[in-house]
Design a protein around this motif. Sequence first.
Motif, PDB file in Angstrom:
ATOM      1  N   SER A   1      -8.836  13.878 -18.788  1.00 49.83           N
ATOM      2  CA  SER A   1      -9.178  13.494 -20.150  1.00 49.83           C
ATOM      3  C   SER A   1     -10.132  14.519 -20.763  1.00 49.83           C
ATOM      4  O   SER A   1     -11.015  15.044 -20.088  1.00 49.83           O
ATOM      5  N   SER A   2      -9.934  14.835 -22.014  1.00 52.37           N
ATOM      6  CA  SER A   2     -10.727  15.813 -22.774  1.00 52.37           C
ATOM      7  C   SER A   2     -10.533  17.242 -22.293  1.00 52.37           C
ATOM      8  O   SER A   2     -11.365  18.108 -22.551  1.00 52.37           O
ATOM      9  N   ASP A   3      -9.454  17.520 -21.597  1.00 47.82           N
ATOM     10  CA  ASP A   3      -9.119  18.873 -21.145  1.00 47.82           C
ATOM     11  C   ASP A   3      -7.663  19.135 -21.518  1.00 47.82           C
ATOM     12  O   ASP A   3      -7.014  18.318 -22.165  1.00 47.82           O
ATOM     13  N   LEU A   4      -7.173  20.278 -21.129  1.00 48.86           N
ATOM     14  CA  LEU A   4      -5.777  20.604 -21.339  1.00 48.86           C
ATOM     15  C   LEU A   4      -5.322  21.590 -20.279  1.00 48.86           C
ATOM     16  O   LEU A   4      -6.130  22.262 -19.656  1.00 48.86           O
TER      17      LEU A   4
ATOM     18  N   SER B   1       0.648  16.768 -26.836  1.00 49.76           N
ATOM     19  CA  SER B   1      -0.746  16.368 -26.983  1.00 49.76           C
ATOM     20  C   SER B   1      -0.871  14.891 -27.317  1.00 49.76           C
ATOM     21  O   SER B   1      -0.079  14.358 -28.096  1.00 49.76           O
ATOM     22  N   THR B   2      -1.896  14.269 -26.746  1.00 49.61           N
ATOM     23  CA  THR B   2      -2.176  12.873 -27.086  1.00 49.61           C
ATOM     24  C   THR B   2      -2.694  12.741 -28.514  1.00 49.61           C
ATOM     25  O   THR B   2      -2.691  11.643 -29.060  1.00 49.61           O
ATOM     26  N   VAL B   3      -3.123  13.845 -29.093  1.00 52.72           N
ATOM     27  CA  VAL B   3      -3.651  13.838 -30.464  1.00 52.72           C
ATOM     28  C   VAL B   3      -2.852  14.788 -31.370  1.00 52.72           C
ATOM     29  O   VAL B   3      -3.370  15.288 -32.361  1.00 52.72           O
ATOM     30  N   GLU B   4      -1.586  14.989 -31.032  1.00 51.89           N
ATOM     31  CA  GLU B   4      -0.770  15.944 -31.786  1.00 51.89           C
ATOM     32  C   GLU B   4      -0.616  15.554 -33.259  1.00 51.89           C
ATOM     33  O   GLU B   4      -0.643  16.415 -34.137  1.00 51.89           O
ATOM     34  N   ALA B   5      -0.484  14.284 -33.530  1.00 53.88           N
ATOM     35  CA  ALA B   5      -0.321  13.850 -34.918  1.00 53.88           C
ATOM     36  C   ALA B   5      -1.526  14.251 -35.766  1.00 53.88           C
ATOM     37  O   ALA B   5      -1.370  14.660 -36.920  1.00 53.88           O
ATOM     38  N   GLN B   6      -2.723  14.163 -35.189  1.00 51.31           N
ATOM     39  CA  GLN B   6      -3.929  14.484 -35.936  1.00 51.31           C
ATOM     40  C   GLN B   6      -4.265  15.979 -35.882  1.00 51.31           C
ATOM     41  O   GLN B   6      -4.760  16.537 -36.862  1.00 51.31           O
ATOM     42  N   PHE B   7      -4.041  16.623 -34.739  1.00 54.33           N
ATOM     43  CA  PHE B   7      -4.559  17.981 -34.535  1.00 54.33           C
ATOM     44  C   PHE B   7      -3.511  19.018 -34.102  1.00 54.33           C
ATOM     45  O   PHE B   7      -3.876  20.144 -33.775  1.00 54.33           O
ATOM     46  N   GLY B   8      -2.245  18.667 -34.124  1.00 58.36           N
ATOM     47  CA  GLY B   8      -1.197  19.598 -33.703  1.00 58.36           C
ATOM     48  C   GLY B   8      -1.201  20.903 -34.485  1.00 58.36           C
ATOM     49  O   GLY B   8      -1.073  21.991 -33.909  1.00 58.36           O
ATOM     50  N   ASP B   9      -1.373  20.812 -35.800  1.00 61.93           N
ATOM     51  CA  ASP B   9      -1.405  22.020 -36.633  1.00 61.93           C
ATOM     52  C   ASP B   9      -2.619  22.888 -36.313  1.00 61.93           C
ATOM     53  O   ASP B   9      -2.528  24.114 -36.289  1.00 61.93           O
ATOM     54  N   ASP B  10      -3.748  22.255 -36.029  1.00 66.57           N
ATOM     55  CA  ASP B  10      -4.958  23.004 -35.674  1.00 66.57           C
ATOM     56  C   ASP B  10      -4.806  23.703 -34.334  1.00 66.57           C
ATOM     57  O   ASP B  10      -5.258  24.839 -34.159  1.00 66.57           O
ATOM     58  N   ILE B  11      -4.178  23.025 -33.380  1.00 66.14           N
ATOM     59  CA  ILE B  11      -3.932  23.627 -32.063  1.00 66.14           C
ATOM     60  C   ILE B  11      -3.059  24.863 -32.222  1.00 66.14           C
ATOM     61  O   ILE B  11      -3.372  25.938 -31.702  1.00 66.14           O
ATOM     62  N   LEU B  12      -1.971  24.729 -32.964  1.00 61.90           N
ATOM     63  CA  LEU B  12      -1.060  25.855 -33.178  1.00 61.90           C
ATOM     64  C   LEU B  12      -1.753  26.996 -33.912  1.00 61.90           C
ATOM     65  O   LEU B  12      -1.587  28.171 -33.564  1.00 61.90           O
TER      66      LEU B  12
ATOM     67  N   ASP C   1      -0.329  21.152 -22.490  1.00 58.66           N
ATOM     68  CA  ASP C   1      -0.416  19.715 -22.242  1.00 58.66           C
ATOM     69  C   ASP C   1      -1.858  19.316 -22.510  1.00 58.66           C
ATOM     70  O   ASP C   1      -2.741  19.549 -21.687  1.00 58.66           O
ATOM     71  N   ASP C   2      -2.088  18.733 -23.677  1.00 62.18           N
ATOM     72  CA  ASP C   2      -3.446  18.455 -24.161  1.00 62.18           C
ATOM     73  C   ASP C   2      -3.798  16.983 -24.001  1.00 62.18           C
ATOM     74  O   ASP C   2      -3.001  16.113 -24.334  1.00 62.18           O
ATOM     75  N   LYS C   3      -4.995  16.742 -23.509  1.00 61.19           N
ATOM     76  CA  LYS C   3      -5.507  15.377 -23.361  1.00 61.19           C
ATOM     77  C   LYS C   3      -6.743  15.172 -24.235  1.00 61.19           C
ATOM     78  O   LYS C   3      -7.700  14.521 -23.845  1.00 61.19           O
ATOM     79  N   GLY C   4      -6.734  15.774 -25.423  1.00 62.36           N
ATOM     80  CA  GLY C   4      -7.825  15.585 -26.368  1.00 62.36           C
ATOM     81  C   GLY C   4      -8.952  16.589 -26.232  1.00 62.36           C
ATOM     82  O   GLY C   4     -10.106  16.278 -26.516  1.00 62.36           O
ATOM     83  N   ALA C   5      -8.622  17.805 -25.820  1.00 63.12           N
ATOM     84  CA  ALA C   5      -9.637  18.847 -25.635  1.00 63.12           C
ATOM     85  C   ALA C   5     -10.179  19.352 -26.971  1.00 63.12           C
ATOM     86  O   ALA C   5      -9.457  19.375 -27.975  1.00 63.12           O
ATOM     87  N   LEU C   6     -11.430  19.753 -26.966  1.00 58.47           N
ATOM     88  CA  LEU C   6     -12.039  20.377 -28.138  1.00 58.47           C
ATOM     89  C   LEU C   6     -11.481  21.785 -28.334  1.00 58.47           C
ATOM     90  O   LEU C   6     -10.928  22.389 -27.406  1.00 58.47           O
ATOM     91  N   ASP C   7     -11.652  22.323 -29.531  1.00 60.24           N
ATOM     92  CA  ASP C   7     -11.156  23.662 -29.851  1.00 60.24           C
ATOM     93  C   ASP C   7     -11.740  24.728 -28.921  1.00 60.24           C
ATOM     94  O   ASP C   7     -11.022  25.629 -28.489  1.00 60.24           O
ATOM     95  N   CYS C   8     -13.014  24.612 -28.573  1.00 57.69           N
ATOM     96  CA  CYS C   8     -13.634  25.608 -27.691  1.00 57.69           C
ATOM     97  C   CYS C   8     -13.001  25.585 -26.304  1.00 57.69           C
ATOM     98  O   CYS C   8     -12.871  26.626 -25.652  1.00 57.69           O
ATOM     99  N   VAL C   9     -12.563  24.417 -25.850  1.00 56.16           N
ATOM    100  CA  VAL C   9     -11.886  24.302 -24.558  1.00 56.16           C
ATOM    101  C   VAL C   9     -10.499  24.942 -24.656  1.00 56.16           C
ATOM    102  O   VAL C   9     -10.085  25.679 -23.755  1.00 56.16           O
TER     103      VAL C   9
END
Length: 95
Positions: A14-17, A33-44, A64-72
């Motif tokens: 959790s909180s890693d990827l 990602s478990t948060v792709e709907a909210q942050f998928g565009d930011d990840i990309l 494979d994202d489990k809610g990691a922060l951008d710095c992670v």
Amino acid sequence: MKIVKEAVAGTLESSDLMIRVSSSEKLNVIINSTVEAQFGDDILRTVKEILTKLNIDKVEISIDDKGALDCVLRARLLTALMRSTNDNTLWEKIQ
């Protein structure tokens, strides 16, 4: 910069990827990602920003994202790219 071997960085905690990097004929980014709907565009956007700075355009990246922060995300991606290119100076090039 050229990808010379497959590499992995991160965990599925959790909180890693976990990021997998491999050679490809084109850019291909797969995000699960478990948060792709909210942050998928930011990840990309973060992935493309780093790849552009490093002049990498022929790579397949699986995230494979489990809610990691951008710095992670940035740290895991740079680690996987460093392992896949055998270039230990990537940290300096990204600044």
